[in-house]
Motif scaffolding. Structure first.
Motif, PDB file in Angstrom:
ATOM      1  N   VAL A 125      -7.772  -7.364  -4.542  1.00 37.15           N
ATOM      2  CA  VAL A 125      -8.011  -7.291  -3.238  1.00 37.15           C
ATOM      3  C   VAL A 125      -8.777  -7.563  -2.510  1.00 37.15           C
ATOM      4  O   VAL A 125     -10.252  -8.099  -2.835  1.00 37.15           O
ATOM      5  CB  VAL A 125      -8.592  -5.436  -3.625  1.00 37.15           C
TER       6      VAL A 125
ATOM      7  N   VAL B  78      -8.570   6.209  -5.010  1.00 39.27           N
ATOM      8  CA  VAL B  78      -7.781   4.431  -4.927  1.00 39.27           C
ATOM      9  C   VAL B  78      -7.219   4.154  -6.288  1.00 39.27           C
ATOM     10  O   VAL B  78      -8.651   4.311  -7.021  1.00 39.27           O
ATOM     11  CB  VAL B  78      -8.728   3.854  -3.675  1.00 39.27           C
TER      12      VAL B  78
ATOM     13  N   VAL C 239     -11.212  -5.549   2.607  1.00 36.27           N
ATOM     14  CA  VAL C 239     -10.628  -4.706   2.484  1.00 36.27           C
ATOM     15  C   VAL C 239     -11.840  -3.948   1.725  1.00 36.27           C
ATOM     16  O   VAL C 239     -11.601  -2.700   2.160  1.00 36.27           O
ATOM     17  CB  VAL C 239      -8.936  -5.427   2.008  1.00 36.27           C
TER      18      VAL C 239
ATOM     19  N   VAL D 144      -6.376  -0.089  -7.537  1.00 36.62           N
ATOM     20  CA  VAL D 144      -6.447  -0.983  -7.432  1.00 36.62           C
ATOM     21  C   VAL D 144      -5.236  -1.319  -8.234  1.00 36.62           C
ATOM     22  O   VAL D 144      -5.322  -1.477  -9.226  1.00 36.62           O
ATOM     23  CB  VAL D 144      -7.690  -0.998  -7.188  1.00 36.62           C
TER      24      VAL D 144
ATOM     25  N   LEU E 143      -3.834   0.444  -3.612  1.00 31.60           N
ATOM     26  CA  LEU E 143      -3.571  -1.229  -3.253  1.00 31.60           C
ATOM     27  C   LEU E 143      -2.733  -2.177  -3.951  1.00 31.60           C
ATOM     28  O   LEU E 143      -3.177  -1.937  -5.185  1.00 31.60           O
ATOM     29  CB  LEU E 143      -5.330  -1.377  -2.724  1.00 31.60           C
TER      30      LEU E 143
ATOM     31  N   LEU F 280     -13.193  -0.010   3.236  1.00 33.23           N
ATOM     32  CA  LEU F 280     -12.770   1.204   1.488  1.00 33.23           C
ATOM     33  C   LEU F 280     -13.777   1.606   1.853  1.00 33.23           C
ATOM     34  O   LEU F 280     -13.651   2.807   2.096  1.00 33.23           O
ATOM     35  CB  LEU F 280     -12.004   0.626   0.566  1.00 33.23           C
TER      36      LEU F 280
ATOM     37  N   LEU G 109      -4.898  -1.034   6.504  1.00 29.98           N
ATOM     38  CA  LEU G 109      -6.222  -0.036   6.230  1.00 29.98           C
ATOM     39  C   LEU G 109      -6.301   1.241   6.812  1.00 29.98           C
ATOM     40  O   LEU G 109      -6.019   2.508   6.961  1.00 29.98           O
ATOM     41  CB  LEU G 109      -7.131  -0.432   5.540  1.00 29.98           C
TER      42      LEU G 109
ATOM     43  N   MET H 295       0.657  -1.533  -0.001  1.00 35.86           N
ATOM     44  CA  MET H 295       0.096  -0.121   0.057  1.00 35.86           C
ATOM     45  C   MET H 295       1.086   1.165  -0.197  1.00 35.86           C
ATOM     46  O   MET H 295       1.847   1.442   0.985  1.00 35.86           O
ATOM     47  CB  MET H 295      -0.830   0.577   1.608  1.00 35.86           C
TER      48      MET H 295
ATOM     49  N   GLU I 143      -3.647  -6.075   1.631  1.00 36.12           N
ATOM     50  CA  GLU I 143      -3.316  -4.878   2.786  1.00 36.12           C
ATOM     51  C   GLU I 143      -4.368  -6.492   3.014  1.00 36.12           C
ATOM     52  O   GLU I 143      -5.423  -6.657   3.101  1.00 36.12           O
ATOM     53  CB  GLU I 143      -3.952  -3.848   2.398  1.00 36.12           C
TER      54      GLU I 143
END
Length: 184
Positions: free
Chosen positions: A43, A37, A47, A39, A14, A51, A23, A1, A18
């Motif tokens: 994920v 964000v 998470v 990615v 991300l 988020l 986070l 991260m 994570e």
């Protein structure tokens, strides 16, 4: 991260390693700015839930991954494609020969023809506008890159040498290798 501050938000990338706790802990002491964000890896659900929870408090915007998109591989075809032939690939396609009228090449990445391109070429077929079509002699009546389509101008002369087609300012542009050419 990775986290970096921008003028109006916290840019969060991300990588897929994570946990929800990581986070929350990473953002706990930072200003309550909105989150942007990106990615870049797989994920998990926990998470994503963390988020979304943080996004309800701060504001949340998802951004596409920056930089070069992964193209799985390059496929090399070492023969001329005749009328009726079709090559489809999730990567880049290199044709060591001609692509005759009536043949089709569809690729998620670039299309490179070491010969004459007279058939249909659709580069960036999955929406990748950065894709290009390269040919030693670009003679196709139609080119496609991502969702863009270009028709060859009427009365187009003979071969002009090696050319590249790419998207520039929302249009497919055909140019000699290294020097801008005409818009189609």
């Amino acid at each position: 991260m990775r986290i970096r501050a921008t003028l109006n938000a916290l840019a969060l990338r991300l990588d897929g390693n994570e946990t929800p706790e990581m986070l929350r802990k990473a953002l706990a002491d930072l200003p309550p700015l909105p989150l942007e964000v990106e990615v870049a890896g797989a994920v998990g659900q926990g998470v994503l839930e963390a988020l979304l929870e943080l996004g309800r408090e701060r504001g949340l915007q998802l951004r596409p991954q920056r930089g070069e998109k992964y193209i799985p591989y390059t496929e090399v075809i070492d023969q001329t494609l005749r009328s009726g032939s079709r090559v489809e690939s999730p990567g880049t396609v290199v044709i060591l020969g001609d692509v005759n009228a009536g043949a089709e090449v569809v690729a998620a990445g670039d299309i490179i023809v070491v010969g004459k391109l007279r058939g249909l070429a659709h580069a960036g077929a999955t929406g990748r506008e950065e894709a290009a079509i390269w040919a030693m002699s670009l003679e196709a009546k139609q080119l496609r890159i991502a969702h863009h389509v270009a028709q060859a101008p009427e009365g187009q002369g003979g071969p002009r040498g090696p050319e590249r087609a790419r998207v520039h300012e929302g249009q497919i542009v055909v140019e000699a290798w290294g020097k801008p050419r005409e818009k189609r």
